[in-house]
Enzyme design. Structure first.
Site, mmCIF file in Angstrom:
data_model
loop_
_atom_site.group_PDB
_atom_site.id
_atom_site.type_symbol
_atom_site.label_atom_id
_atom_site.label_comp_id
_atom_site.label_asym_id
_atom_site.label_seq_id
_atom_site.Cartn_x
_atom_site.Cartn_y
_atom_site.Cartn_z
ATOM 1 N N SER A 206 0.848 -1.179 0.000
ATOM 2 C CA SER A 206 0.000 0.000 0.000
ATOM 3 C C SER A 206 0.890 1.239 0.000
ATOM 4 O O SER A 206 1.605 1.489 0.973
ATOM 5 C CB SER A 206 -0.897 -0.028 1.240
ATOM 6 O OG SER A 206 -1.716 1.118 1.280
ATOM 7 N N HIS A 286 -5.376 2.389 12.597
ATOM 8 C CA HIS A 286 -5.776 2.636 11.217
ATOM 9 C C HIS A 286 -6.923 3.633 11.110
ATOM 10 O O HIS A 286 -7.010 4.379 10.136
ATOM 11 C CB HIS A 286 -6.113 1.362 10.439
ATOM 12 C CG HIS A 286 -6.217 1.642 8.967
ATOM 13 N ND1 HIS A 286 -7.399 1.987 8.358
ATOM 14 C CD2 HIS A 286 -5.266 1.715 8.006
ATOM 15 C CE1 HIS A 286 -7.182 2.229 7.068
ATOM 16 N NE2 HIS A 286 -5.894 2.074 6.829
ATOM 17 N N HIS A 310 -2.619 0.650 -4.041
ATOM 18 C CA HIS A 310 -2.262 -0.581 -3.331
ATOM 19 C C HIS A 310 -2.498 -1.797 -4.225
ATOM 20 O O HIS A 310 -3.151 -1.714 -5.261
ATOM 21 C CB HIS A 310 -2.978 -0.707 -1.975
ATOM 22 C CG HIS A 310 -4.392 -1.183 -2.037
ATOM 23 N ND1 HIS A 310 -5.340 -0.803 -1.119
ATOM 24 C CD2 HIS A 310 -5.031 -2.006 -2.891
ATOM 25 C CE1 HIS A 310 -6.479 -1.391 -1.414
ATOM 26 N NE2 HIS A 310 -6.330 -2.113 -2.474
#
Lengths: 338, 338
Positions: A206, A286, A310
Site C-alpha cells: 500500500s 488505522h 495498493h
C-alpha cells in the site's frame, strides 16, 4: 463506471458483494487491466539485512550481482529499518509468467543458497497469485508495482471507497470466502530456513507518492499525515502478530542512484484477508490514518497531488515462497514460529 | 457466542454475511430476544413542535391527554430543538402487535386530526416492522426502546463490531438486499399532510446513557465524546438530505417529572440502509464520532459505565405512517418534498 472485476473474470456470484449497483464511490479510483492471456503473476521480494547502517561487503556484492541480472517485467529497490533495528534493502521484481520466474531463479539462485554470513541475512519472499487472487487500486494514472506490467488502467471503478472493497475487487471473492486455513510450518536445510504459510495468506503493498506536492500540501502530508501513517506501520511491525499481521515493513523507494525518492509503501503479510480488513476498519491505529487521510483529501480536494495505490493478494499455499538465510528470528514470517 | 439472528428466523442465505464464522468481535454486545410468537412491532413517535420554549396551551393539552391514554408495551418522552429552532416534545410508544396499535389509534386519533393550530404543529411518525426487518444491539443488560418489550437479551452475539454488522443482524438481509425503491409522495387532506416514503425506508434510534458515569469518565464523555456526537447529529439534521438522511433528531430523554435524564439518542430516517451505512463508515462526522468513542472505550476498558444501544429498522412502505398537522416545512419527511 465499471466493475473492478473485468468481464472475462466475472462469474455468477455465490457470495454477494457489499454494495448495491447504485452505490456511488465518493471519489474516482482505477484498477490495472491486464491482457486476458496473462493468467498468473509473481511478486518477489529479495531482502538483505544487516545491523550496520551501510551494507557489509557480502551484502553489497549480492546486491550488485542481483542488479546485473536481467529478468522480470518490473523491478525497483527500497530500504527500511526492521523490527530488530536491522537495515534492510529490498529488491522487488515482478513477473507476468511464473515459468519465466522459475527459469530465471534456476539460473540465479545465489540469493538464498548461502552459506549464511554473520554479516548479513538474506531472504526471498514471493507470492505468485493467479489473476483471480489479487486486485489493484490507484487514485490516479501513475501505475506502480505489478500494474507496471499491465496493459492499461480501467475507467472509474465502482467497488472502492468502503470497507470491504478490496475483497469485492478480488475476482475469487465472487464464489469464495478467502478464509485462511491450516498452519504455518517451517523446514530447515543447512543454513536455509523455509516457511510454508497457511492457505489464503494475504499480502498487501500500500503506497503513496508525494513527489509532486509542494507548499501547504507537502507540509500537510509530511507533518500531519505521515507521522500517523508511520505510527500505524510501527504498530503492525511491532505488535501486529496477535491481530494476524505476520510482518510489516514501511519502506522508502530508492532512485536508480540509491537516493531516497518521495515514494513509500507499507508491505505486510497477514494470516488472511479478514484480519487485514478488521485492522483497517476498526483498529485505532488505522482509524487514525483513515481520519487524517480523509482530512487531507477533503482539504485538498481534486487538486491533491498525493498519489495513492495498493495491491492486495490472497495466495494459495503453493503460490508462496519464503526462504531465510542467516536472518534474525523476527524476520518476516519467522516471527510467526515463536 | 451466538448469532444475532435467532434460530427461528434463520433461513438458508442467498446473500452472504460479511464476516466469517471465526470472526471474534472486539467487545461483547447483545440483542433483544422476543417471544417467537411476536411477529410485528410498532414504533410510534408522537411529536409536538412550537417556536416558544414552553409548550403553548394547545400543545400542553394534547400532551396531557396523550399521557392519560394507556396503550402500548412501553412509552417514554423526550425533547429536542429541531432544524428550524422549534422546541419539540416526543412521546414514543411501542406496541408488540399492530392490531392493538390500530385499535388504540382508532380510539385516540386526536393527535393529528386537527384542526391545525398556529401555536403548535403535531406529527405522528411510525414504523411497524415485522421481526424480519429490525435488529437491536446493546452494550450491556439495560434495555431501551423496543427491547423493553422483549423477553430477554441474547448471550454475546457474533455479528457486531464491524461495518455492515447492522445489516447482518437484520434477518431479512439473509435473502434480500434491503435496497430502497420508489419515490416519496405526499397527500394533503385539509390541514393534514401525509407522506408515503419510498420502500425499504430505514430508521435508526441510537442511544447512550451516562447516568452511572462519574469523575474522569463522566468528564470524558461530556467534554470529549458528546460534543463530537452532537456535531455529527447537527450535520445530519442540517445537511443530511443529499446523503440520504431524510431527518435527524438528537433528543434528550425526559424523566416522569419532565426533567432531563442522563440519556439521549439520535433518531433518524434514511432513504435506505446503505445510505446509513455509507455515512457511518466513511463520513468525516461519523469517523470522528467513531474515533472518539473508541478512544473513550479503550481508555475506560471493561470498567466503562457508559451504556450504548441502538435499533435499526428497514420498513416496507405499508409499514410506515407519516402524518403532519400544521408543522413547518422542514419537519421530518416533509423536508424531502422540497
Amino acid at each position: 463506471m465499471e466493475s473492478a472485476i473485468p468481464p472475462y473474470l466475472t462469474v455468477e456470484r455465490t457470495r454477494s458483494s457489499r454494495k448495491s449497483d447504485t452505490f456511488q464511490p465518493p471519489y474516482p479510483s482505477f484498477s490495472a487491466r491486464f491482457d486476458p492471456s496473462m493468467q498468473q503473476v509473481v511478486m518477489a521480494y529479495f531482502g538483505v539485512q544487516h545491523a550496520s547502517q551501510d551494507p557489509p561487503p557480502v551484502a553489497e556484492a549480492a546486491l550488485t550481482r542481483l542488479a546485473g541480472t536481467a529478468g522480470g517485467a518490473h523491478r525497483e529497490r527500497a530500504r527500511y529499518v526492521d523490527e530488530a533495528g536491522y537495515h534492510t534493502t529490498l529488491e522487488i521484481r515482478y513477473w507476468t509468467n511464473p515459468a519465466e520466474f522459475a527459469s530465471w531463479l534456476a539460473d540465479n539462485d545465489f540469493w538464498t543458497t548461502g552459506p549464511a554470513s554473520p554479516e548479513a541475512g538474506f531472504f526471498l519472499e514471493a507470492a505468485q497469485p493467479t489473476v483471480h487472487r489479487f486486485e489493484t487500486l490507484f487514485s490516479n494514472d501513475r501505475v506502480e508495482g505489478i500494474a507496471v506490467a499491465a496493459d492499461k488502467l480501467s475507467g472509474e471503478i465502482q467497488e472502492h471507497g468502503y470497507w470491504g472493497g478490496a475483497r469485492d475487487r478480488i475476482p475469487l471473492s465472487q464464489t469464495d470466502t478467502l478464509a485462511p486455513f491450516g498452519a504455518v510450518s517451517v523446514h530447515t536445510s543447512g543454513d536455509l530456513v523455509t516457511v510454508v504459510p497457511n492457505g489464503n495468506l494475504c499480502l498487501i503493498r500500500s503506497g503513496q507518492e508525494w513527489s509532486e506536492t509542494d507548499g501547504d500540501e507537502r507540509r500537510m502530508y509530511l507533518e500531519e499525515v505521515e507521522p500517523v501513517l508511520r505510527a500505524g506501520m510501527d504498530f503492525l511491525r511491532d505488535d501486529g502478530l496477535p491481530i494476524g499481521c505476520y510482518a510489516n515493513r514501511y519502506v522508502r523507494v530508492l532512485a536508480e542512484d540509491g537516493s531516497q525518492t518521495d515514494k513509500s509503501f507499507g508491505l505486510s503479510w497477514w494470516r488472511g484477508l479478514e484480519d487485514l480488513e478488521t485492522w483497517s476498519e476498526s483498529h485505532p491505529t488505522h482509524v487514525a490514518i483513515f481520519r487524517v487521510a480523509m482530512k487531507y483529501l477533503s482539504t485538498m480536494g481534486p487538486a491533491a497531488r498525493l498519489r495513492l495505490y495498493h495491491e492486495v493478494t490472497v495466495a494459495e499455499q503453493s503460490q508462496t515462497r519464503f526462504e531465510y538465510l542467516g536472518c534474525h528470528a523476527r524476520t518476516g514470517l519467522l516471527r510467526t514460529l515463536r
